[in-house]
Design an enzyme around this catalytic site. Structure first.
Site, PDB file in Angstrom:
ATOM      1  CG  ASP A   1      40.895 -56.253  19.687  1.00 35.51           C
ATOM      2  OD1 ASP A   1      42.435 -55.508  20.677  1.00 35.51           O
ATOM      3  OD2 ASP A   1      41.282 -57.181  18.728  1.00 35.51           O
TER       4      ASP A   1
ATOM      5  CG  HIS B   1      45.168 -48.238  26.740  1.00 33.85           C
ATOM      6  ND1 HIS B   1      44.008 -49.166  26.161  1.00 33.85           N
ATOM      7  CD2 HIS B   1      45.976 -48.620  26.870  1.00 33.85           C
ATOM      8  CE1 HIS B   1      44.956 -50.709  25.482  1.00 33.85           C
ATOM      9  NE2 HIS B   1      46.125 -49.783  26.292  1.00 33.85           N
TER      10      HIS B   1
ATOM     11  CG  LEU C   1      22.470 -49.644  29.563  1.00 37.57           C
ATOM     12  CD1 LEU C   1      22.406 -51.042  29.226  1.00 37.57           C
ATOM     13  CD2 LEU C   1      24.088 -49.323  28.924  1.00 37.57           C
TER      14      LEU C   1
HETATM   15  C1  FPP Z   1      41.878 -53.921  23.793  1.00 41.09           C
HETATM   16  O1  FPP Z   1      42.714 -53.309  22.664  1.00 41.09           O
HETATM   17  C2  FPP Z   1      41.362 -53.017  25.127  1.00 41.09           C
HETATM   18  C3  FPP Z   1      41.884 -53.202  26.171  1.00 41.09           C
HETATM   19  C4  FPP Z   1      42.658 -53.848  26.856  1.00 41.09           C
HETATM   20  C5  FPP Z   1      41.232 -52.239  27.200  1.00 41.09           C
HETATM   21  C6  FPP Z   1      40.232 -51.925  26.994  1.00 41.09           C
HETATM   22  C7  FPP Z   1      39.392 -51.043  28.710  1.00 41.09           C
HETATM   23  C8  FPP Z   1      38.850 -49.672  28.032  1.00 41.09           C
HETATM   24  C9  FPP Z   1      38.195 -49.020  26.197  1.00 41.09           C
HETATM   25  C10 FPP Z   1      38.316 -48.416  28.970  1.00 41.09           C
HETATM   26  C11 FPP Z   1      37.217 -48.354  28.921  1.00 41.09           C
HETATM   27  C12 FPP Z   1      37.139 -48.686  30.731  1.00 41.09           C
HETATM   28  C13 FPP Z   1      35.538 -48.831  31.072  1.00 41.09           C
HETATM   29  C14 FPP Z   1      36.016 -48.906  32.427  1.00 41.09           C
HETATM   30  C15 FPP Z   1      34.232 -49.060  30.238  1.00 41.09           C
HETATM   31  P1  FPP Z   1      44.068 -53.476  23.081  1.00 41.09           P
HETATM   32  O2  FPP Z   1      44.752 -52.788  23.255  1.00 41.09           O
HETATM   33  O3  FPP Z   1      44.148 -55.007  23.166  1.00 41.09           O
HETATM   34  O4  FPP Z   1      44.425 -53.023  21.271  1.00 41.09           O
HETATM   35  P2  FPP Z   1      45.262 -53.797  19.950  1.00 41.09           P
HETATM   36  O5  FPP Z   1      44.882 -55.423  19.587  1.00 41.09           O
HETATM   37  O6  FPP Z   1      45.508 -52.507  19.007  1.00 41.09           O
HETATM   38  O7  FPP Z   1      46.817 -53.755  20.427  1.00 41.09           O
END
Ligand code: FPP
Length: 247
Positions: free
Chosen positions: A22, A39, A133
């Site tokens: 997050d 992201h 893994l």
């Molecule tokens: C949450 O942060 C994050 C996500 C919904 C996307 C997570 C995806 C990645 C990190 C890409 C990784 C992918 C793979 C295949 C390993 P948020 O956008 O909710 O952050 P915020 O709460 O600060 O808005």
């Protein structure tokens, strides 16, 4: 005694770690950058932590990449995330080979574009014989959705009624597990959530019954191997008795 010890994995290392990654959006907001940049950085962090998990002998790592609730985001962010996730899965074959990584998926395939399920299936097939893994990617994943899909599968096969013969609830619990997405993966010993929120947000609801929870204020894109180490040290100091009592 020494020789015997060596036959068993170190119990202080969690066998299975789940991560709620997050804070990508906030990371970008703080820098006045578009959320998509967060992201992209989050993806780099995911790769760092996968590498670190290999070195630390963790056997299973489940990463919450896209939840069943994430469709509520703007169309632009959703399509960016779908593109990012599928491009990443496809382009990392040399990394999986070099690190002996096996790729699995958890989540509702029926809600995913075919090109994403194809990419997932190809990576799973390509890495099926890898013995290091296991990285389980939670994409279009929701814990309640997984449980309900599991119930549907069980009802279709009348398997619940069969295994519930008598009223052995414990047997029923164990057999229900077989209808979840990856019954062969052990429950997560440790679930990590970054970026300060202290909730599970529909992640591995069935499997997290006895997981240790670790919350970090650091935003996911800032996560480095040392942050995983902090979580592992904290885990090592937890007493786990699964509802029993300490002796
Ligand atoms: C949450 O942060 C994050 C996500 C919904 C996307 C997570 C995806 C990645 C990190 C890409 C990784 C992918 C793979 C295949 C390993 P948020 O956008 O909710 O952050 P915020 O709460 O600060 O808005």
């Amino acid at each position: 005694m020494e020789a015997r010890k060596k036959q068993f994995p170190n119990p202080s290392i969690p066998q299975h770690v789940g991560i709620i990654m997050d804070g990508n959006g906030r990371w970008a907001n703080f820098r006045k950058m578009p959320r998509t940049s967060g992201h992209l950085e989050g993806l780099k962090a995911a790769k760092r932590i996968i590498r670190a998990a290999v070195v630390r002998n963790i056997s299973f790592l489940t990463l919450y990449a896209f939840s069943t609730e994430n469709w509520k985001r703007s169309e632009q962010e959703v399509s960016f995330l779908m593109g990012l996730i599928s491009t990443y899965i496809k382009k990392e074959y040399p990394f999986y080979r070099e690190q002996n990584i096996r790729i699995l998926h958890t989540g509702d395939r029926s809600g995913l574009p075919e090109k994403v399920t194809n990419v997932i299936d190809e990576a799973a097939a390509y890495t099926a014989s890898h013995t290091g893994l296991t990285v389980c990617l939670a994409i279009n994943y929701g814990g309640r959705n997984e449980i309900v899909r599991g119930m549907e599968k069980a009802f279709k096969l009348h398997a619940i009624a069969d295994s519930a013969a008598g009223s052995d609830r414990h047997a029923l619990e164990n057999s229900f597990r077989n209808f979840l997405d990856n019954p062969d993966i052990p429950d997560p010993d440790l679930i990590i959530r970054t970026a300060g929120e202290k909730r599970l947000s529909n992640f591995l609801l069935w499997q997290s019954a006895y997981s240790e929870l670790f919350f970090s204020d650091k935003l996911w894109p800032d996560w480095k191997a040392g942050d995983l180490d902090n979580a592992l040290v904290d885990f090592r100091n937890r007493k786990r008795n699964y509802g029993g009592i300490d002796n």
